[in-house]
Scaffold this motif. Structure first.
Motif, PDB file in Angstrom:
ATOM      1  N   ARG A 164      -2.919  -7.011  -6.430  1.00  0.00           N
ATOM      2  CA  ARG A 164      -2.739  -6.317  -5.293  1.00  0.00           C
ATOM      3  C   ARG A 164      -1.385  -6.029  -5.053  1.00  0.00           C
ATOM      4  N   CYS A 165      -0.935  -4.899  -4.652  1.00  0.00           N
ATOM      5  CA  CYS A 165       0.731  -4.748  -4.272  1.00  0.00           C
ATOM      6  C   CYS A 165       0.829  -5.363  -2.924  1.00  0.00           C
ATOM      7  N   PRO A 166       1.663  -6.285  -2.659  1.00  0.00           N
ATOM      8  CA  PRO A 166       2.078  -6.848  -1.375  1.00  0.00           C
ATOM      9  C   PRO A 166       2.922  -5.666  -0.621  1.00  0.00           C
ATOM     10  N   THR A 167       3.665  -4.873  -1.220  1.00  0.00           N
ATOM     11  CA  THR A 167       4.288  -3.963  -0.254  1.00  0.00           C
ATOM     12  C   THR A 167       3.574  -2.677  -0.127  1.00  0.00           C
ATOM     13  N   CYS A 168       2.789  -2.180  -1.132  1.00  0.00           N
ATOM     14  CA  CYS A 168       2.078  -0.959  -0.755  1.00  0.00           C
ATOM     15  C   CYS A 168       0.691  -1.023  -0.563  1.00  0.00           C
ATOM     16  N   ARG A 169       0.142  -2.328  -1.063  1.00  0.00           N
ATOM     17  CA  ARG A 169      -1.429  -2.483  -0.937  1.00  0.00           C
ATOM     18  C   ARG A 169      -2.133  -1.773  -1.948  1.00  0.00           C
TER      19      ARG A 169
ATOM     20  N   PRO B 167      -1.933   2.195  -9.651  1.00  0.00           N
ATOM     21  CA  PRO B 167      -0.410   2.377  -9.735  1.00  0.00           C
ATOM     22  C   PRO B 167       0.276   1.893  -8.309  1.00  0.00           C
ATOM     23  N   CYS B 168       1.559   1.754  -8.007  1.00  0.00           N
ATOM     24  CA  CYS B 168       2.076   1.601  -6.692  1.00  0.00           C
ATOM     25  C   CYS B 168       2.247   2.976  -6.174  1.00  0.00           C
ATOM     26  N   ASP B 169       2.314   2.930  -4.810  1.00  0.00           N
ATOM     27  CA  ASP B 169       2.678   4.137  -4.175  1.00  0.00           C
ATOM     28  C   ASP B 169       4.049   4.244  -3.936  1.00  0.00           C
ATOM     29  N   ALA B 170       4.942   4.542  -4.789  1.00  0.00           N
ATOM     30  CA  ALA B 170       6.474   4.325  -4.680  1.00  0.00           C
ATOM     31  C   ALA B 170       7.212   5.522  -4.937  1.00  0.00           C
TER      32      ALA B 170
ATOM     33  N   MET C  19       6.733  -0.071 -10.221  1.00  0.00           N
ATOM     34  CA  MET C  19       5.766  -0.895  -9.292  1.00  0.00           C
ATOM     35  C   MET C  19       7.243  -1.462  -8.352  1.00  0.00           C
ATOM     36  N   HIS C  20       6.541  -1.982  -7.134  1.00  0.00           N
ATOM     37  CA  HIS C  20       7.255  -2.688  -6.194  1.00  0.00           C
ATOM     38  C   HIS C  20       7.520  -4.021  -6.690  1.00  0.00           C
ATOM     39  N   SER C  21       8.876  -4.649  -6.491  1.00  0.00           N
ATOM     40  CA  SER C  21       9.479  -5.671  -7.040  1.00  0.00           C
ATOM     41  C   SER C  21       8.650  -6.618  -6.527  1.00  0.00           C
TER      42      SER C  21
HETATM   43 ZN   LIG Z   1       3.564  -1.090  -4.380  1.00  0.00          ZN
END
Ligand SMILES: [Zn+2]
Length: 105
Positions: A18-23, A29-32, A62-64
């Motif tokens: 799970r992306c820690p930045t955008c959840r 995929p990331c919401d970036a 993806m978020h870093s």
């Molecule tokens: Zn993300």
């Protein structure tokens, strides 16, 4: 080149977290928007100078923070796996299936 990699790619690892930045959920995929916009800008520039747009590494979208979660996990799996010469060909040694499930008992 290895025929069957013993480990999934860094991208697959990142995607399984799970992306820690955008959840973003595992597998989504990331919401970036900023990252995507800058890749789109690069494509537009290449198109203007008459170059083919190139394939972007999906990891770049993806978020870093998620990339590092994935690469930490990948290094851990590689550290826990047998040495390359002791591995069974065609077998995967990753623990991606366990992401999000309770830790091994
Ligand atoms: Zn993300």
């Amino acid at each position: 080149m290895e025929q069957t990699p013993a480990f999934p790619t860094a991208y697959e690892y990142a995607l399984a977290h799970r992306c820690p930045t955008c959840r973003a959920e595992p597998g989504s995929p990331c919401d970036a928007p900023k990252k995507n916009a800058s890749l789109a800008r690069m494509d537009a520039i290449r198109e203007r100078v008459g170059e083919e747009p190139f394939e972007h590494d999906p990891l770049w979208r993806m978020h870093s923070t998620r990339q590092s979660a994935g690469s930490r996990h990948r290094s851990r799996d590689i550290g826990n796996a047998p040495w390359p010469e002791d591995r069974v060909p065609g077998r995967r040694y990753d623990t991606l299936d366990n992401v999000g499930k309770s830790p091994r008992k």
